[in-house]
Motif scaffolding. Structure first.
Motif, short mmCIF file in Angstrom:
data_model
loop_
_atom_site.label_atom_id
_atom_site.label_comp_id
_atom_site.label_asym_id
_atom_site.label_seq_id
_atom_site.Cartn_x
_atom_site.Cartn_y
_atom_site.Cartn_z
N TRP A 159 0.84 -1.20 0.00
CA TRP A 159 0.00 0.00 0.00
C TRP A 159 0.88 1.24 0.00
CZ3 TRP A 159 -3.55 -2.30 -1.97
CH2 TRP A 159 -4.24 -3.37 -1.41
N GLY A 160 0.85 1.94 -1.13
CA GLY A 160 1.73 3.08 -1.32
C GLY A 160 1.43 4.27 -0.44
N PHE A 161 0.16 4.46 -0.05
CA PHE A 161 -0.17 5.58 0.82
C PHE A 161 0.52 5.44 2.17
CE2 PHE A 161 -4.52 6.64 -1.34
CZ PHE A 161 -3.83 7.09 -2.44
N LEU A 162 0.51 4.23 2.70
CA LEU A 162 1.23 3.98 3.96
C LEU A 162 2.73 4.22 3.78
CD1 LEU A 162 -0.45 0.74 5.40
CD2 LEU A 162 -0.55 3.06 6.36
N ALA A 163 3.25 3.84 2.62
CA ALA A 163 4.68 4.01 2.35
C ALA A 163 5.07 5.48 2.34
CB ALA A 163 5.06 3.34 1.03
N VAL A 164 4.28 6.32 1.68
CA VAL A 164 4.63 7.73 1.56
C VAL A 164 4.54 8.42 2.92
CG1 VAL A 164 3.89 9.94 0.58
CG2 VAL A 164 4.00 7.91 -0.86
N PHE A 165 3.49 8.14 3.67
CA PHE A 165 3.39 8.75 5.00
C PHE A 165 4.53 8.28 5.90
CE2 PHE A 165 1.66 8.78 9.39
CZ PHE A 165 1.41 10.14 9.51
#
Length: 429
Positions: A251-257
């Motif tokens: 999950w990229g959103f978790l990665a960016v945050f």
């Protein structure tokens, strides 16, 4: 609308925002409310100059919302306080995991029994509206890296995390509709979509954020006159963390945050995390023992990314206003929004924080300010792009747009008086 008309509209709106920014701060309204009302006026509810159809333009809307959420997650992450520890983060963790899961469940029950949606569509609706929004919740976000307010920290970090933690439920809803492989008895969903994708996303983000911080530090030590384009480094970190996550199914959103939080944590750890730093109102960090300011990537890139975030907010909220008709405001949609705001969110927050040490005033405020926005739009068009049947897609578009629009209006009107009351009661209590 012609190209010329669009440029005039957006240019006029940007001028209005630029000239009235200080005035907006003094009235019980938010800038997102202004964009939405203008969308109403020029859209089908007003002069009918344009109509944006999210179903027909779902590919474009997916790209726009995806970019907006990624930038917003980075901006939220680099303002998180450090050092990162469980004692400080346990409240937002409960909100992002327990409360969000409860919200999905409550909405799914409401959608299945009261809205007569198929079970998969009801779960999908819960996943779409459960995550709070880091884009539109600027009034309740952490102001800068030294902001000590627990309420703003809880809401900002919750929004940063649950925009990624909602993804497994989106896939669950799609799976129940036959659009995603859940595996026998849901084991593939649990192993891949929940455990692997979430854990790998967080891990990739931490490694990317720490890696960028250490490269910057090592380069500055080796090449003392080296300079960086901090804005590009920040955008590059977003793109790399997100791209790597997509590559391995995380999950990229978790990665960016996580990358943004790790970047700030590592950069301050490199200078000792000492308390001899003073923060200006803009959030810049200055070292009091030296004659020069410390230039951190996370600080220098923040203002630029916040401006990009604001630009994306203007465009997307304008499109929301231009997507709604007068008959969009059905009792079915408005009743669902009322259920979400006044029942599902408060119950899920209070149950999620049950037994915690969070003060009751903080729980009450948190239970109200569950702003829905661009993240919900992204999950909606993501599902549409993955083959959602047209009849279900139309229903979810209808419900989601009304929820987001009402959230902008209702939460926008109440945020400043409520926050002011919260501070007064805390200071006198």
């Amino acid at each position: 609308m012609t190209t010329a008309t669009w440029f005039i509209l957006l240019g006029s709106l940007l001028l209005v925002v630029g000239f009235t920014a200080s005035y907006i701060k003094t009235v019980p309204a938010t800038s997102a409310m202004v964009y939405l009302v203008i969308g109403f006026v020029v859209g089908p509810m007003g002069f009918g100059l344009f109509h944006f159809n999210p179903l027909e333009e779902s590919a474009l809307l997916e790209l726009l919302t995806e970019i907006a959420v990624l930038i917003s997650l980075y901006c939220a992450g680099v303002k998180m306080p450090v050092p990162v520890n469980f004692m400080r983060w346990r409240t937002p963790l409960r909100l992002a995991v327990v409360s969000m899961t409860l919200t999905v469940g409550l909405v799914a029950l409401f959608g299945y029994y009261w809205l007569s949606l198929p079970l998969g569509a009801a779960v999908l609706l819960g996943a779409i509206v459960a995550p709070t929004d880091p884009v539109l919740a600027t009034e309740v976000q952490v102001r800068h890296a030294a902001d000590p307010d627990r309420l703003r920290f809880a809401l900002t970090s919750e929004a940063g995390m649950n925009d990624g933690s909602a993804f497994p439920f989106v896939m669950l809803g799609l799976g129940l509709l036959g659009l995603h492989d859940l595996g026998d008895n849901g084991w593939r969903w649990l192993a891949v979509d929940v455990i692997w994708a979430s854990g790998a996303g967080i891990g990739i983000g931490i490694m990317a954020g720490c890696g960028v911080a250490w490269v910057v530090q090592a380069t500055r030590k080796t090449f003392t006159r080296s300079e960086f384009l901090e804005n590009f480094v920040g955008l590059g970190l977003i793109a790399v963390a997100y791209g790597l996550s997509l590559l391995v199914g995380a999950w990229g959103f978790l990665a960016v945050f996580s990358a943004a939080v790790a970047l700030r944590h590592t950069e301050l750890k490199q200078v000792g995390l000492k308390q001899n730093y003073s923060y200006s109102s803009s959030g810049e960090v200055h070292e009091t023992s030296e004659s020069h300011a410390i230039v951190h990537i996370h600080e220098s890139s923040l203002v630029f990314n916040e401006h990009l975030e604001k630009l994306a907010e203007i465009v997307l909220v304008l499109l929301i206003g231009g997507s709604l008709f007068w008959d969009s405001w059905s009792w079915r949609a408005v009743g669902f929004a009322a259920f979400l705001f006044f029942i599902a969110r408060p119950i899920s927050v209070h149950l999620g924080l049950w037994g915690s040490k969070a003060p009751m005033r903080l729980r009450n405020m948190t239970s109200w300010f569950g702003v829905r926005g661009i993240g919900s739009l992204y999950y909606l068009v993501y599902a549409i792009q993955h083959g959602l049947p047209e009849n279900i897609a139309l229903e979810l578009v209808h419900l989601t747009l009304v929820v987001v629009a009402l959230s902008i209006l209702v939460h926008g009107v109440s945020v400043k008086p409520a926050i002011a009351h919260f501070w007064r009661s805390r200071n006198t209590g």
